[in-house]
Design an enzyme around this catalytic site. Structure first.
Site, mmCIF file in Angstrom:
data_model
loop_
_atom_site.group_PDB
_atom_site.id
_atom_site.type_symbol
_atom_site.label_atom_id
_atom_site.label_comp_id
_atom_site.label_asym_id
_atom_site.label_seq_id
_atom_site.Cartn_x
_atom_site.Cartn_y
_atom_site.Cartn_z
ATOM 1 C CD GLU A 34 -1.178 11.233 -8.182
ATOM 2 O OE1 GLU A 34 -0.386 12.164 -8.001
ATOM 3 O OE2 GLU A 34 -1.457 10.749 -9.300
ATOM 4 N NE ARG A 259 8.345 18.043 -0.568
ATOM 5 C CZ ARG A 259 7.278 17.483 -1.141
ATOM 6 N NH1 ARG A 259 6.227 18.205 -1.425
ATOM 7 N NH2 ARG A 259 7.282 16.204 -1.418
ATOM 8 C CE LYS A 269 3.407 10.187 -3.701
ATOM 9 N NZ LYS A 269 1.944 10.286 -3.509
HETATM 10 P P1 ATP Z 1 6.001 13.106 -3.496
HETATM 11 O O1 ATP Z 1 6.526 14.397 -4.028
HETATM 12 O O2 ATP Z 1 6.821 12.476 -2.457
HETATM 13 O O3 ATP Z 1 5.615 12.155 -4.578
HETATM 14 P P2 ATP Z 1 3.485 14.242 -3.214
HETATM 15 O O4 ATP Z 1 3.487 15.594 -2.637
HETATM 16 O O5 ATP Z 1 3.285 14.092 -4.657
HETATM 17 O O6 ATP Z 1 4.748 13.479 -2.712
HETATM 18 P P3 ATP Z 1 0.940 13.438 -2.323
HETATM 19 O O7 ATP Z 1 0.423 12.059 -2.306
HETATM 20 O O8 ATP Z 1 0.373 14.375 -3.304
HETATM 21 O O9 ATP Z 1 2.498 13.295 -2.506
HETATM 22 O O10 ATP Z 1 0.965 14.053 -0.872
HETATM 23 C C1 ATP Z 1 -0.083 14.026 0.039
HETATM 24 C C2 ATP Z 1 0.158 15.111 1.044
HETATM 25 O O11 ATP Z 1 1.386 14.908 1.727
HETATM 26 C C3 ATP Z 1 0.226 16.471 0.385
HETATM 27 O O12 ATP Z 1 -0.549 17.374 1.131
HETATM 28 C C4 ATP Z 1 1.682 16.827 0.445
HETATM 29 O O13 ATP Z 1 1.854 18.215 0.545
HETATM 30 C C5 ATP Z 1 2.160 16.088 1.702
HETATM 31 N N1 ATP Z 1 3.591 15.774 1.606
HETATM 32 C C6 ATP Z 1 4.200 15.101 0.609
HETATM 33 N N2 ATP Z 1 5.527 15.052 0.826
HETATM 34 C C7 ATP Z 1 5.773 15.705 1.983
HETATM 35 C C8 ATP Z 1 6.954 16.014 2.737
HETATM 36 N N3 ATP Z 1 8.158 15.621 2.341
HETATM 37 N N4 ATP Z 1 6.809 16.705 3.886
HETATM 38 C C9 ATP Z 1 5.606 17.090 4.306
HETATM 39 N N5 ATP Z 1 4.464 16.836 3.656
HETATM 40 C C10 ATP Z 1 4.530 16.158 2.497
HETATM 41 MG MG MG Z 2 1.584 14.739 -5.713
#
Ligand code: ATP
Ligand code: MG
Length: 558
Positions: A34, A259, A269
């Site tokens: 996102e 994760r 984020k």
């Molecule tokens: P955050 O919680 O850090 O804001 P998010 O999951 O909302 O991250 P997205 O932009 O939706 O961030 O993530 C894009 C992809 O990266 C998704 O498939 C998510 O599962 C993966 N991802 C995000 N954080 C991690 C992490 N700490 N380890 C592994 N994969 C991750």
């Molecule tokens: Mg997200």
């Protein structure tokens, strides 16, 4: 060296089976961030898994911006994400925006309405939450649940037309308010938001919810294996429901991996944005940030980051990974590549009283003692040099082998010098020291006459280049802390006050024109990267990547 493939893992086993059974022809994955922030080290794991696994099976990977929430998204993030994925060394096959599918998603929602599988609910967000039930109690049906398909279609079209205010109505999937899986208790699939979207502008005032949009995005792109993190596991039944009930031709499947959480920092984020917005760090790419751009500015290489996520593995287990492991991989990567030079971070002037005034000689120094191929350079030596202030003590404890009155040490790449006199100012601070050198002891001449116990580094004074050094420590001092334990409300109180220290010193003349992202090992100090934002020709700025020392050892079986 970086790994061209992933270690054996459960996702690969599934794909192998799917290819064998003919369920899947060509493997298609996607990385779906996102654009509401910069990518971080956890994303590097998701990127690496998606791209590397598809590649291993001759498949392809799309970069898709999951931009269904206009309030938090921005083109700044879109651009940084593209830049970071490329910098890590991955090439996407297709670039997509989920928002390009809004019309298709709207049509699929209408289809659900016509099938009696979705309804417009007038309850407020609070009412919907309060009637959702709990893990032990079923939820309650909405009083609007039994609206006719015609009425729902009319209302939904009027939602799109902008007749209602934010929060006045939502569209919900009609599944089962008593389902043991709370995510199946009539989840909201569309909401009203009169907001300008970074891609679609003001074309829409209703937006699909992530959990409804994501499976559709995957299906539209023909994604076969939708890989995501473990917290989406409970969403999988709804993911499958959406694919089936919207009658999508292609049927992607979702698989979850653990994760990656790095110790001594936050990664979500939201929290990273707090650090930026409150000015605790110098932007998303501050070298202390666990963002890809922060790690890059700090001096981490794509190879080190990829080797790190490879080592962290793919398992479903959620692991907090020691910062020392990340540091291990950058040392490994730079050990043979980075020139080894001398830098003095806390200068103390030394006058070599028996060295001819006005004379400057050039000494040969190897660029990397472990990598002969990197050749040698010439460094100046003269009557005045700088040494590290901590390499001199007037009244040393025993076992101190560096410079003190009467003691002799080796100057790296140069001569033995002996301290004879200490010069102080009125307050008693040492301002310079006077030494003599022994011409017989010149480095490289094979002198064996006597031994000294200490070797110290130095920079010739007249040609020394003033430089700024930015010394970093982890954002969070507690080695056990990570994203899971650091709470949004309190983590700012736990910021390490020493996370950045700036000092002024000197580097060798050869580093005067050092270019952004050039990397060096400064003898005894560690690895440094030329700062991308603030370094200028003639006035270099160096970021400490990692110190020399490490007690870290990789697990035996790796
Ligand atoms: P955050 O919680 O850090 O804001 P998010 O999951 O909302 O991250 P997205 O932009 O939706 O961030 O993530 C894009 C992809 O990266 C998704 O498939 C998510 O599962 C993966 N991802 C995000 N954080 C991690 C992490 N700490 N380890 C592994 N994969 C991750
Ligand atoms: Mg997200």
């Amino acid at each position: 060296m970086t790994h061209a493939s992933t270690p054996p893992n459960f996702i690969k086993n599934i794909i192998t089976e799917d290819l064998k059974s003919g369920k899947v022809g060509k493997v298609i994955t996607r990385f779906p961030p996102e654009p509401n922030g910069y990518l971080h080290i956890g994303h590097a794991k998701a990127i690496w898994i998606n791209f590397t696994i598809a590649d291993e099976f001759g498949g392809r990977t799309n970069l898709r911006f999951d931009d269904t929430n206009p309030l938090k998204e921005d083109v700044e993030y879109v651009n940084s994400i593209k830049e970071d994925v490329k910098w890590l060394g991955f090439e996407w096959e297709e670039l997509h925006f989920a928002s390009d599918y809004f019309e298709e998603m709207y049509k699929r929602a209408l289809l659900l309405i016509r099938k009696g599988k979705a309804y417009v609910d007038d309850q407020s967000a609070d009412e919907i939450r309060e009637t959702r039930g709990t893990l032990t109690e079923p939820g309650q049906n909405s009083p609007y649940r039994d609206r006719s398909a015609e009425e729902n279609e009319d209302l939904f079209k009027r939602m799109r037309a902008g007749e209602f205010k934010d929060g006045e109505k939502v569209l919900r999937a009609k599944i089962d308010m008593a389902s043991p899986n709370i995510n199946l208790r009539d989840p909201i699939i569309y909401r009203i938001a009169h907001a300008t979207h970074h891609n679609t502008g003001d074309a829409w005032c209703i937006y699909p919810m992530y959990t409804f949009a994501h499976p559709l995005e995957d299906a539209i792109e023909g994604v076969t294996h939708s890989l995501c993190t473990i917290e989406f596991e409970d969403q999988r039944p709804f993911y499958d429901w959406v694919i089936a009930e919207t009658e999508m031709e292609s049927t992607p499947h979702q698989y979850e991996f653990g994760r990656l959480n790095l110790a001594q920092t936050v990664t979500s984020k939201r929290k990273l944005k707090m650090l930026v917005d409150q000015g605790i760090v110098d932007g998303w790419d501050d070298p202390r940030m666990p963002t890809i751009s922060g790690l890059r500015r700090r001096g981490y290489t794509p190879e080190a980051i990829k080797n790190f996520v490879f080592e962290a593995g793919i398992s479903k287990a959620q692991g907090i990974v020691d910062l020392k492991m990340l540091e291990h991989f950058i040392r490994e990567d730079l050990k043979m590549k980075a020139p080894r030079t001398m830098a003095v971070l806390d200068p103390l002037k030394v006058v070599i009283t028996n060295y001819p005034e006005g004379q400057v000689e050039m000494l040969e120094a190897e660029n990397n003692s472990e990598n002969e191929e990197m050749g040698t350079r010439q460094i100046p030596f003269s009557r005045e040099i700088y040494i590290e202030r901590e390499d001199f003590m007037e009244n040393p404890p025993s076992k101190y082998f560096r410079l003190f009155p009467g003691n002799e040490v080796r100057l790296k790449h140069a001569y033995f010098i002996k301290c004879n006199e200490v010069i102080k100012d009125a307050e008693g601070n040492v301002t310079e020291i006077h030494c003599t050198y022994d011409p017989e002891t010149k480095s490289g001449t094979g002198f064996t006459g006597r031994k000294v116990k200490g070797t110290i580094h130095w920079v010739e004074a007249s040609q020394a280049v003033p430089a700024e050094f930015r010394l970093y420590e982890p954002l969070i001092a507690d080695e056990e802390a990570d994203e899971e334990t650091l709470e949004e409300k309190t983590f700012l109180d736990q910021i390490n006050p020493n996370s950045l220290r700036v000092v002024q010193g000197f580097v060798e003349p050869g580093l005067k024109e050092a270019k952004p992202e050039d990397k060096f090992q400064f003898f005894r100090h560690g690895y440094f990267n030329v700062d991308m934002k603030h370094s200028k020709p003639g006035a270099p700025v160096f970021n400490l990547i990692v110190s020399m020392k490490s007690s870290f050892q990789l697990p035996k079986n790796s």
